[in-house]
Design a protein around this motif. Structure first.
Motif, PDB file in Angstrom:
ATOM      1  N   LEU A 181       0.853  -1.133  -0.092  1.00 13.26           N
ATOM      2  CA  LEU A 181      -0.046  -0.145   0.161  1.00 13.26           C
ATOM      3  C   LEU A 181       0.907   1.294   0.029  1.00 13.26           C
ATOM      4  N   ASN A 182       0.451   2.131  -0.908  1.00  7.67           N
ATOM      5  CA  ASN A 182       1.315   3.424  -0.825  1.00  7.67           C
ATOM      6  C   ASN A 182       0.864   4.803  -0.254  1.00  7.67           C
ATOM      7  N   CYS A 183       1.566   5.491   0.056  1.00 10.09           N
ATOM      8  CA  CYS A 183       1.337   6.752   0.770  1.00 10.09           C
ATOM      9  C   CYS A 183       2.235   7.871   0.288  1.00 10.09           C
ATOM     10  N   SER A 184       1.749   9.031   0.038  1.00  6.92           N
ATOM     11  CA  SER A 184       2.826  10.133  -0.381  1.00  6.92           C
ATOM     12  C   SER A 184       2.269  11.305   0.549  1.00  6.92           C
ATOM     13  N   PHE A 185       3.234  12.056   0.792  1.00  9.53           N
ATOM     14  CA  PHE A 185       2.872  13.368   1.374  1.00  9.53           C
ATOM     15  C   PHE A 185       3.775  14.512   0.807  1.00  9.53           C
ATOM     16  N   THR A 186       3.250  15.540   0.777  1.00  6.36           N
ATOM     17  CA  THR A 186       3.719  16.932  -0.058  1.00  6.36           C
ATOM     18  C   THR A 186       4.708  17.475   0.728  1.00  6.36           C
ATOM     19  N   ASP A 187       4.535  17.640   1.984  1.00  6.81           N
ATOM     20  CA  ASP A 187       5.517  18.283   2.860  1.00  6.81           C
ATOM     21  C   ASP A 187       6.569  17.384   3.752  1.00  6.81           C
ATOM     22  N   SER A 188       7.534  17.035   3.228  1.00  3.33           N
ATOM     23  CA  SER A 188       8.841  16.322   3.761  1.00  3.33           C
ATOM     24  C   SER A 188       9.151  16.552   5.278  1.00  3.33           C
ATOM     25  N   ALA A 189       8.828  17.860   5.662  1.00  2.00           N
ATOM     26  CA  ALA A 189       9.287  17.858   7.087  1.00  2.00           C
ATOM     27  C   ALA A 189       8.314  17.458   8.230  1.00  2.00           C
ATOM     28  N   ILE A 190       8.256  16.048   8.182  1.00  2.07           N
ATOM     29  CA  ILE A 190       7.599  15.344   8.829  1.00  2.07           C
ATOM     30  C   ILE A 190       7.995  15.035  10.431  1.00  2.07           C
ATOM     31  N   TYR A 191       7.303  14.993  11.410  1.00  2.00           N
ATOM     32  CA  TYR A 191       7.941  14.581  12.689  1.00  2.00           C
ATOM     33  C   TYR A 191       7.919  12.860  12.783  1.00  2.00           C
ATOM     34  N   ASN A 192       6.553  12.267  12.263  1.00  2.50           N
ATOM     35  CA  ASN A 192       6.755  10.901  12.257  1.00  2.50           C
ATOM     36  C   ASN A 192       5.595  10.478  11.231  1.00  2.50           C
ATOM     37  N   LEU A 193       5.423   9.195  10.808  1.00  5.76           N
ATOM     38  CA  LEU A 193       4.381   8.762  10.087  1.00  5.76           C
ATOM     39  C   LEU A 193       3.856   7.518  10.434  1.00  5.76           C
ATOM     40  N   GLN A 194       2.431   7.546  10.699  1.00  5.00           N
ATOM     41  CA  GLN A 194       1.700   6.274  11.310  1.00  5.00           C
ATOM     42  C   GLN A 194       0.988   5.812  10.100  1.00  5.00           C
ATOM     43  N   TRP A 195       0.799   4.447  10.492  1.00  3.89           N
ATOM     44  CA  TRP A 195      -0.061   3.614   9.583  1.00  3.89           C
ATOM     45  C   TRP A 195      -1.077   2.850  10.430  1.00  3.89           C
ATOM     46  N   PHE A 196      -2.374   3.229  10.208  1.00  8.21           N
ATOM     47  CA  PHE A 196      -3.530   2.712  11.082  1.00  8.21           C
ATOM     48  C   PHE A 196      -4.386   1.860  10.304  1.00  8.21           C
ATOM     49  N   ARG A 197      -5.097   0.884  11.071  1.00  9.06           N
ATOM     50  CA  ARG A 197      -6.084   0.075  10.527  1.00  9.06           C
ATOM     51  C   ARG A 197      -7.436   0.636  10.990  1.00  9.06           C
ATOM     52  N   GLN A 198      -8.491   0.570  10.129  1.00 14.80           N
ATOM     53  CA  GLN A 198      -9.934   0.828  10.479  1.00 14.80           C
ATOM     54  C   GLN A 198     -10.876  -0.120  10.115  1.00 14.80           C
ATOM     55  N   ASP A 199     -11.602  -0.677  11.123  1.00 14.35           N
ATOM     56  CA  ASP A 199     -12.598  -1.732  10.679  1.00 14.35           C
ATOM     57  C   ASP A 199     -13.757  -1.033  10.708  1.00 14.35           C
ATOM     58  N   PRO A 200     -14.783  -1.444   9.934  1.00 13.41           N
ATOM     59  CA  PRO A 200     -16.157  -0.816   9.737  1.00 13.41           C
ATOM     60  C   PRO A 200     -16.724  -0.570  10.839  1.00 13.41           C
ATOM     61  N   GLY A 201     -17.298   0.891  11.076  1.00 11.32           N
ATOM     62  CA  GLY A 201     -17.869   1.220  12.318  1.00 11.32           C
ATOM     63  C   GLY A 201     -17.165   1.290  13.528  1.00 11.32           C
ATOM     64  N   LYS A 202     -15.749   1.352  13.475  1.00  8.78           N
ATOM     65  CA  LYS A 202     -14.728   1.348  14.409  1.00  8.78           C
ATOM     66  C   LYS A 202     -13.675   2.442  14.202  1.00  8.78           C
ATOM     67  N   GLY A 203     -13.139   2.654  15.414  1.00 10.53           N
ATOM     68  CA  GLY A 203     -12.026   3.610  15.320  1.00 10.53           C
ATOM     69  C   GLY A 203     -10.718   3.200  14.685  1.00 10.53           C
ATOM     70  N   LEU A 204      -9.730   3.938  14.721  1.00 11.20           N
ATOM     71  CA  LEU A 204      -8.390   3.554  14.245  1.00 11.20           C
ATOM     72  C   LEU A 204      -7.479   2.917  15.167  1.00 11.20           C
ATOM     73  N   THR A 205      -6.769   1.831  14.836  1.00 12.08           N
ATOM     74  CA  THR A 205      -5.890   1.233  15.430  1.00 12.08           C
ATOM     75  C   THR A 205      -4.485   1.497  14.828  1.00 12.08           C
ATOM     76  N   SER A 206      -3.661   1.734  15.723  1.00 14.12           N
ATOM     77  CA  SER A 206      -2.301   2.262  15.306  1.00 14.12           C
ATOM     78  C   SER A 206      -1.566   0.867  14.930  1.00 14.12           C
ATOM     79  N   LEU A 207      -0.901   0.689  13.911  1.00 16.92           N
ATOM     80  CA  LEU A 207      -0.151  -0.442  13.461  1.00 16.92           C
ATOM     81  C   LEU A 207       1.299  -0.578  13.653  1.00 16.92           C
ATOM     82  N   LEU A 208       1.767   0.768  12.840  1.00 17.65           N
ATOM     83  CA  LEU A 208       3.141   0.929  12.938  1.00 17.65           C
ATOM     84  C   LEU A 208       3.615   2.536  13.171  1.00 17.65           C
ATOM     85  N   LEU A 209       4.450   2.846  13.600  1.00 18.72           N
ATOM     86  CA  LEU A 209       4.979   4.421  13.580  1.00 18.72           C
ATOM     87  C   LEU A 209       6.261   4.532  13.323  1.00 18.72           C
ATOM     88  N   ILE A 210       6.568   5.194  12.425  1.00 16.86           N
ATOM     89  CA  ILE A 210       8.053   5.427  12.031  1.00 16.86           C
ATOM     90  C   ILE A 210       8.419   7.035  12.456  1.00 16.86           C
TER      91      ILE A 210
END
Lengths: 114, 111
Positions: free
Chosen positions: B21-50
């Motif tokens: 899965l791909n993710c691109s961001f326009t401003d490279s001055a990021i503090y960190n980047l996270q990937w989340f999983r969201q199941d239907p009707g639920k909130g987000l669960t953090s998977l990985l933080l870089i």
């Protein structure tokens, strides 16, 4: 632990009404956040708080207000509800930001303004 | 303007496939980047933080990479399973406490 708890889960409002979305966390987290998620879109930050008594605006604060009187609670207030505020609202918390602690999310409040 | 884009918007694969899965961001001055999983009707669960100083993070069958210079992150899922079916979102955090989310990739893994 319950984590982040949001109430209510669903609500229908009429245009012009007001309401408060409740958010409580039991993890002693300093940082708390409110987001909205529109269909097919990513989440957008409404307001955040870095500790009790301290709040600041996010990307889309207009039409909303927040307060943070305790570490646990971070309510979001909608004044004069408008159809554009129909969305799913998520509250999140994290212990602190330094080091990039992951955020913990509630299950959301689904709000419709008719 | 700080924007995050995820491609593809939806993906359907047979069980057992490896996928990216791909993710691109326009401003490279990021503090960190996270990937989340969201199941239907639920909130987000953090998977990985870089963190911005890191190149990748791994958790089980998941591996996330970060290339700040090109404004890209990828989430690699090995040996996909039907239980992996969900929407995956990436989010870029910035020093002003702002966090920008992509619209997500809706993944379906068919048995």
């Amino acid at each position: 632990n319950a984590g982040v708890t949001q109430t209510p889960k669903f609500r229908i409002l009429k245009i012009g009404q007001s309401m408060t979305l409740q958010c409580t966390q039991d993890m002693n987290h300093n940082y708390m956040y409110w987001y909205r998620q529109d269909p097919g879109m990513g989440l957008k930050l409404i307001y955040y708080s870095v500790g009790a008594g301290i709040t600041d605006k996010g990307e889309v604060p207009n039409g909303y207000n927040v307060s943070r009187s305790t570490t646990e609670d971070f309510p979001l207030r909608l004044e004069l509800a408008a159809p554009s505020q129909t969305s799913v609202y998520f509250c999140a918390s994290s212990y602190y930001r330094q080091g990039g602690q992951p955020q913990h999310f509630g299950d959301g409040t689904r709000l419709s303004i008719l | 303007k700080q924007e995050v884009t995820q491609i593809p918007a939806a993906l359907s694969v047979p069980e057992g496939e490896n996928l990216v899965l791909n993710c691109s961001f326009t401003d490279s001055a990021i503090y960190n980047l996270q990937w989340f999983r969201q199941d239907p009707g639920k909130g987000l669960t953090s998977l990985l933080l870089i963190q911005s100083s890191q190149r990748e993070q791994t958790s089980g069958r998941l591996n996330a990479s970060l290339d700040k210079s090109s404004g890209r992150s990828t989430l690699y899922i090995a040996a996909s399973q039907p239980g992996d079916s969900a929407t995956y979102l990436c989010a870029a955090a910035y020093n002003n406490n702002d966090m920008r989310f992509g619209a997500g990739t809706r993944l379906t893994v068919k048995p």
